[in-house]
Design a protein around this motif. Sequence first.
Motif, PDB file in Angstrom:
ATOM      1  N   LEU A 191       0.854  -1.369   0.091  1.00 27.57           N
ATOM      2  CA  LEU A 191      -0.041  -0.054  -0.024  1.00 27.57           C
ATOM      3  C   LEU A 191       1.025   1.221   0.069  1.00 27.57           C
ATOM      4  O   LEU A 191       0.588   2.275  -0.649  1.00 27.57           O
ATOM      5  N   ALA A 192       2.006   1.284   0.734  1.00 25.42           N
ATOM      6  CA  ALA A 192       2.800   2.389   1.039  1.00 25.42           C
ATOM      7  C   ALA A 192       3.601   2.730  -0.285  1.00 25.42           C
ATOM      8  O   ALA A 192       3.856   3.662  -0.975  1.00 25.42           O
ATOM      9  N   GLN A 193       3.816   1.470  -1.152  1.00 24.87           N
ATOM     10  CA  GLN A 193       4.582   1.621  -2.455  1.00 24.87           C
ATOM     11  C   GLN A 193       3.478   2.370  -3.398  1.00 24.87           C
ATOM     12  O   GLN A 193       3.980   3.209  -4.117  1.00 24.87           O
ATOM     13  N   SER A 194       2.253   2.139  -3.322  1.00 23.93           N
ATOM     14  CA  SER A 194       1.338   2.789  -4.136  1.00 23.93           C
ATOM     15  C   SER A 194       1.131   4.108  -3.893  1.00 23.93           C
ATOM     16  O   SER A 194       1.198   5.063  -4.813  1.00 23.93           O
TER      17      SER A 194
ATOM     18  N   LYS B 153      13.210 -19.180  -1.432  1.00 20.69           N
ATOM     19  CA  LYS B 153      13.102 -20.186  -0.317  1.00 20.69           C
ATOM     20  C   LYS B 153      14.531 -20.140   0.282  1.00 20.69           C
ATOM     21  O   LYS B 153      15.355 -20.310  -0.202  1.00 20.69           O
ATOM     22  N   PRO B 154      14.630 -19.841   1.630  1.00 22.72           N
ATOM     23  CA  PRO B 154      13.527 -19.445   2.538  1.00 22.72           C
ATOM     24  C   PRO B 154      13.142 -17.755   2.090  1.00 22.72           C
ATOM     25  O   PRO B 154      14.149 -16.888   1.483  1.00 22.72           O
ATOM     26  N   PRO B 155      12.181 -17.440   2.562  1.00 26.11           N
ATOM     27  CA  PRO B 155      11.754 -16.024   1.952  1.00 26.11           C
ATOM     28  C   PRO B 155      12.525 -14.819   2.626  1.00 26.11           C
ATOM     29  O   PRO B 155      12.984 -14.917   3.933  1.00 26.11           O
ATOM     30  N   LYS B 156      12.832 -13.922   2.063  1.00 27.34           N
ATOM     31  CA  LYS B 156      13.731 -12.698   2.439  1.00 27.34           C
ATOM     32  C   LYS B 156      12.783 -11.647   2.992  1.00 27.34           C
ATOM     33  O   LYS B 156      11.710 -11.585   2.763  1.00 27.34           O
ATOM     34  N   ASP B 157      13.316 -10.867   3.985  1.00 26.70           N
ATOM     35  CA  ASP B 157      12.596  -9.264   4.355  1.00 26.70           C
ATOM     36  C   ASP B 157      12.066  -8.924   3.129  1.00 26.70           C
ATOM     37  O   ASP B 157      12.801  -8.946   1.974  1.00 26.70           O
ATOM     38  N   TYR B 158      10.715  -8.354   3.177  1.00 26.00           N
ATOM     39  CA  TYR B 158      10.219  -7.947   1.771  1.00 26.00           C
ATOM     40  C   TYR B 158      10.892  -6.447   1.433  1.00 26.00           C
ATOM     41  O   TYR B 158      11.139  -6.513   0.284  1.00 26.00           O
ATOM     42  N   TYR B 159      11.384  -5.872   2.305  1.00 26.68           N
ATOM     43  CA  TYR B 159      12.057  -4.586   1.989  1.00 26.68           C
ATOM     44  C   TYR B 159      13.409  -4.908   1.059  1.00 26.68           C
ATOM     45  O   TYR B 159      13.842  -4.444   0.330  1.00 26.68           O
ATOM     46  N   ALA B 160      14.167  -6.023   1.597  1.00 28.28           N
ATOM     47  CA  ALA B 160      15.495  -6.503   1.103  1.00 28.28           C
ATOM     48  C   ALA B 160      15.133  -7.101  -0.500  1.00 28.28           C
ATOM     49  O   ALA B 160      15.872  -6.850  -1.099  1.00 28.28           O
ATOM     50  N   PHE B 161      13.810  -7.651  -0.540  1.00 29.43           N
ATOM     51  CA  PHE B 161      13.517  -8.242  -1.752  1.00 29.43           C
ATOM     52  C   PHE B 161      13.243  -7.005  -2.669  1.00 29.43           C
ATOM     53  O   PHE B 161      13.745  -7.294  -3.878  1.00 29.43           O
ATOM     54  N   LEU B 162      12.769  -5.993  -2.439  1.00 25.91           N
ATOM     55  CA  LEU B 162      12.395  -5.014  -3.284  1.00 25.91           C
ATOM     56  C   LEU B 162      13.762  -4.124  -3.565  1.00 25.91           C
ATOM     57  O   LEU B 162      13.855  -3.749  -4.611  1.00 25.91           O
ATOM     58  N   VAL B 163      14.859  -4.222  -2.991  1.00 20.39           N
ATOM     59  CA  VAL B 163      15.877  -3.678  -3.080  1.00 20.39           C
ATOM     60  C   VAL B 163      16.811  -4.321  -4.030  1.00 20.39           C
ATOM     61  O   VAL B 163      17.385  -4.034  -5.186  1.00 20.39           O
ATOM     62  N   GLU B 164      16.643  -5.834  -3.833  1.00 16.20           N
ATOM     63  CA  GLU B 164      17.397  -6.963  -4.904  1.00 16.20           C
ATOM     64  C   GLU B 164      16.701  -7.142  -6.107  1.00 16.20           C
ATOM     65  O   GLU B 164      17.111  -7.395  -7.005  1.00 16.20           O
ATOM     66  N   LEU B 165      15.420  -6.550  -6.281  1.00 16.94           N
ATOM     67  CA  LEU B 165      14.638  -7.136  -7.539  1.00 16.94           C
ATOM     68  C   LEU B 165      15.402  -6.546  -8.872  1.00 16.94           C
ATOM     69  O   LEU B 165      15.186  -7.182  -9.529  1.00 16.94           O
ATOM     70  N   PRO B 166      15.741  -5.394  -8.856  1.00 18.61           N
ATOM     71  CA  PRO B 166      15.675  -4.051  -8.428  1.00 18.61           C
ATOM     72  C   PRO B 166      14.305  -3.321  -8.383  1.00 18.61           C
ATOM     73  O   PRO B 166      13.831  -2.791  -9.726  1.00 18.61           O
ATOM     74  N   TYR B 167      13.426  -3.192  -7.458  1.00 18.29           N
ATOM     75  CA  TYR B 167      12.335  -2.138  -7.711  1.00 18.29           C
ATOM     76  C   TYR B 167      12.684  -1.115  -7.272  1.00 18.29           C
ATOM     77  O   TYR B 167      12.365   0.003  -7.569  1.00 18.29           O
ATOM     78  N   ALA B 168      13.538  -1.066  -5.856  1.00 14.61           N
ATOM     79  CA  ALA B 168      13.780   0.362  -5.114  1.00 14.61           C
ATOM     80  C   ALA B 168      15.260   0.867  -5.873  1.00 14.61           C
ATOM     81  O   ALA B 168      16.078   0.283  -5.434  1.00 14.61           O
TER      82      ALA B 168
ATOM     83  N   ASP C 198      15.840   4.096  -5.852  1.00 15.09           N
ATOM     84  CA  ASP C 198      16.116   5.575  -5.060  1.00 15.09           C
ATOM     85  C   ASP C 198      16.844   4.930  -3.984  1.00 15.09           C
ATOM     86  O   ASP C 198      16.214   4.084  -3.218  1.00 15.09           O
ATOM     87  N   PRO C 199      17.785   5.249  -3.496  1.00 11.67           N
ATOM     88  CA  PRO C 199      18.687   4.952  -2.383  1.00 11.67           C
ATOM     89  C   PRO C 199      17.847   5.364  -1.107  1.00 11.67           C
ATOM     90  O   PRO C 199      17.969   4.353   0.018  1.00 11.67           O
ATOM     91  N   LEU C 200      16.859   5.909  -1.134  1.00 10.90           N
ATOM     92  CA  LEU C 200      15.988   6.540   0.165  1.00 10.90           C
ATOM     93  C   LEU C 200      14.801   5.815   0.154  1.00 10.90           C
ATOM     94  O   LEU C 200      13.838   5.983   0.858  1.00 10.90           O
ATOM     95  N   TYR C 201      14.374   4.955  -1.099  1.00 10.34           N
ATOM     96  CA  TYR C 201      13.034   4.346  -1.135  1.00 10.34           C
ATOM     97  C   TYR C 201      12.654   3.706   0.140  1.00 10.34           C
ATOM     98  O   TYR C 201      11.550   3.852   0.335  1.00 10.34           O
ATOM     99  N   ILE C 202      13.400   2.787   0.804  1.00  2.41           N
ATOM    100  CA  ILE C 202      13.068   1.916   1.557  1.00  2.41           C
ATOM    101  C   ILE C 202      12.712   2.949   2.885  1.00  2.41           C
ATOM    102  O   ILE C 202      11.749   2.559   3.495  1.00  2.41           O
ATOM    103  N   SER C 203      13.453   3.692   3.225  1.00  4.33           N
ATOM    104  CA  SER C 203      13.247   4.773   4.198  1.00  4.33           C
ATOM    105  C   SER C 203      12.013   5.337   4.081  1.00  4.33           C
ATOM    106  O   SER C 203      11.223   5.772   5.063  1.00  4.33           O
TER     107      SER C 203
END
Length: 149
Positions: free
Chosen positions: A59-62, A118-133, A135-140
């Motif tokens: 939701l925050a991403q949207s 497998k095993p699932p990662k932290d979702y924030y870390a997943f977004l960075v690795e995808l790379p979806y995020a 912006d270096p400040l995206y997660i914050s």
Amino acid sequence: MNRDKLIEFIDKYGVWIFAVWLLLVSILVSGAFNAQTVDEVRLEIDKYEFQEEHKPIILAQSILETGWYKSYWCKEHGNIFGLTKRIKDKRGPQVFNGWRKSVRSYYNQIYIKYTVIKPPKDYYAFLVELPYAMDPLYISKLKKIVNSL
């Protein structure tokens, strides 16, 4: 208004009334009156098999991607997640017929990739690795929005 006056009115202004009606229909079909709210997006997200702890992040991403649903991509393309596609040598917005389809696309294009880890990662870390995020400040920024919801 009596019948004769009504016929006279339609004869005189009928083309204009039709033009206004056509304009209103085109606006409705384009989704301009379907602007979503945080609660509407939350309800749409709930229709999919997102893990509960990920729903506020999504939701925050949207919200972040659209500037609270005011961005051009949101209004003109129904794209509330900043999803892109390759257009020749560049990336451009994916275009959706309504923002709800953008949620479905996010689930199918982004979230499905998370579910196979497998095993699932932290979702924030997943977004960075995808790379979806990108912006270096995206997660914050996301975390700040999540905390404010």
